[in-house]
Design a protein around this motif. Structure first.
Motif, short mmCIF file in Angstrom:
data_model
loop_
_atom_site.label_atom_id
_atom_site.label_comp_id
_atom_site.label_asym_id
_atom_site.label_seq_id
_atom_site.Cartn_x
_atom_site.Cartn_y
_atom_site.Cartn_z
N PRO A 289 0.82 -1.22 0.00
CA PRO A 289 0.00 0.00 0.00
C PRO A 289 0.85 1.26 0.00
O PRO A 289 1.88 1.33 0.70
CB PRO A 289 -0.81 -0.12 1.30
N GLU A 290 0.46 2.24 -0.77
CA GLU A 290 1.23 3.48 -0.88
C GLU A 290 1.39 4.17 0.47
O GLU A 290 2.39 4.82 0.73
CB GLU A 290 0.54 4.42 -1.87
N SER A 291 0.42 3.98 1.35
CA SER A 291 0.47 4.62 2.66
C SER A 291 1.60 4.10 3.53
O SER A 291 1.98 4.74 4.52
CB SER A 291 -0.86 4.41 3.39
N LEU A 292 2.16 2.92 3.17
CA LEU A 292 3.24 2.33 3.97
C LEU A 292 4.63 2.60 3.39
O LEU A 292 5.62 2.19 3.99
CB LEU A 292 3.04 0.81 4.09
N ASN A 293 4.71 3.28 2.25
CA ASN A 293 5.99 3.46 1.59
C ASN A 293 7.05 4.11 2.48
O ASN A 293 8.21 3.71 2.48
CB ASN A 293 5.83 4.29 0.31
N GLU A 294 6.66 5.13 3.23
CA GLU A 294 7.62 5.87 4.04
C GLU A 294 7.92 5.21 5.38
O GLU A 294 8.90 5.56 6.03
CB GLU A 294 7.12 7.31 4.27
N THR A 295 7.07 4.30 5.81
CA THR A 295 7.23 3.70 7.14
C THR A 295 7.44 2.19 7.08
O THR A 295 7.34 1.51 8.09
CB THR A 295 5.98 3.99 8.01
N GLY A 303 1.51 -4.28 6.92
CA GLY A 303 0.36 -4.19 6.04
C GLY A 303 -0.62 -5.32 6.24
O GLY A 303 -1.67 -5.37 5.61
#
Length: 353
Positions: A289-295, A303
């Motif tokens: 998921p794109e929301s997890l890219n930075e973390t 995820g």
């Protein structure tokens, strides 16, 4: 004399005629575009592999107006099919001569991304160690108090509650220890990376026989200096995440590819290495998921609903101790984790704290 200077520049330089045909290019341009001057001399630039139509349009404008132009982050496709992002400047020397300078940006952008990744990893490690210290000290007191209380309880049935306290304290202590990663001294020795991958392949094959495993190895890779057991753990953590993600998503014909390559003159963070081992773990699952890219590599971030969120954090920590790092590119149907470990600095590596 001037040609000799141009030949030793790290920036790619080409000389074009008024018809956008290649007259000359320096070795840096040959390396960047993956073509040889002998093969492309006298050919028109527009159909030349490595330049897109937008760049040709700018070149024509510079030639016609006798005015230099610069374009940022243009996309080039090299003779080998590799897509490169680059800045380029075209300077018209006359109507019949154009000087084209190309400065690739991929490496600079990747270096910036890797430096940020390393800085985040160091911050995470510092925060985790501080948090572990603050948690483990009170846990030890709670556990000890529960054991002392258990001895003085008049009713044996009440001991069940003190045992719960002790067991939960132990569970929290184990969780903190896992967040910190392996605490045993590293066993530093030469090992074959393909032996590591074959071990992981056999484990995944036994656990998930429905996953098709593909091997794509570079047999020319030399041995690595480091801890073989920890490297197995790092690769296994990522491979298990991949097959679990494919299983959860119900991926049809799940495929996991294990690939090795040698990267020469490769920069990790701010340090350039003569030779780097790249291990790629590729799956055809749903993607991250794109929301997890930075973390993605933060502890306790996952995820998956039942995931612990520690596998990738521990893997990154293991690679950091080998002076390497992990990169990730993901889209639906293609997720690739790349483990990058320098081969030339192994003998002088110090154990990271």
């Amino acid at each position: 004399m001037y040609q000799r200077l141009l030949e030793h520049l790290s920036a790619a330089v080409l000389l074009l005629d008024g018809g956008l045909r290649v007259r000359w290019m320096n070795p840096a341009a040959e390396a960047l575009l993956a073509v040889s001057l002998k093969r492309v001399r006298g050919t028109c630039l527009e159909p030349l592999e490595g330049m897109d139509g937008a760049i040709s349009e700018v070149l024509c404008k510079a030639r016609d107006e006798l005015h230099p132009f610069t374009q940022r982050e243009a996309v080039l496709t090299t003779g080998s099919g590799e897509v490169v992002t680059a800045d380029f400047t075209v300077t018209p020397l006359s109507k019949e001569e154009l000087l084209l300078e190309i400065e690739p940006r991929d490496r600079l952008m990747r270096i910036s991304r890797e430096e940020a990744l390393i800085a985040r990893q160091q911050t995470i490690k510092t925060l985790t160690r501080g948090l572990a210290h603050e948690i483990k000290n009170p846990l030890g007191g709670i556990r000890g108090a529960a054991q002392l209380l258990e001895r003085d309880l008049p009713d044996p049935s009440l001991k069940e509650f003190t045992r719960v306290i002790v067991e939960e304290a132990d569970r929290l202590r184990d969780l903190v220890d896992r967040m910190l990663g392996p605490n045993q001294p590293a066993h530093d020795a030469l090992f074959n990376i393909h032996k590591v991958l074959e071990r992981v392949r056999s484990l995944i094959s036994a656990e998930r026989p429905q996953v098709r495993l593909v091997r794509d190895y570079d047999p020319s890779l030399p041995e690595l200096q480091g801890d073989e057991a920890r490297m197995i753990q790092a690769v296994l953590n990522i491979a298990r995440n991949a097959v679990e993600a494919m299983g959860d998503a119900g991926t049809q014909d799940p495929v996991l590819t294990l690939r090795t390559r040698a990267r020469r003159q490769f920069t990790l963070g701010s340090e350039r290495h003569r030779l780097v081992c790249e291990v790629a773990i590729i799956d055809n699952g749903p993607g991250i998921p794109e929301s997890l890219n930075e973390t993605l590599f933060f502890p306790m971030v996952s995820g998956r609903a039942e995931g612990s969120g520690l596998g990738l954090s521990i893997a990154q920590s293991i690679l950091h101790k080998h002076q390497g790092l992990i990169e990730c590119d993901s889209e639906p149907g293609a997720t690739e984790f790349r483990l990058l470990v320098p081969l030339d600095a192994s003998s002088q590596r110090k154990e990271a704290q």
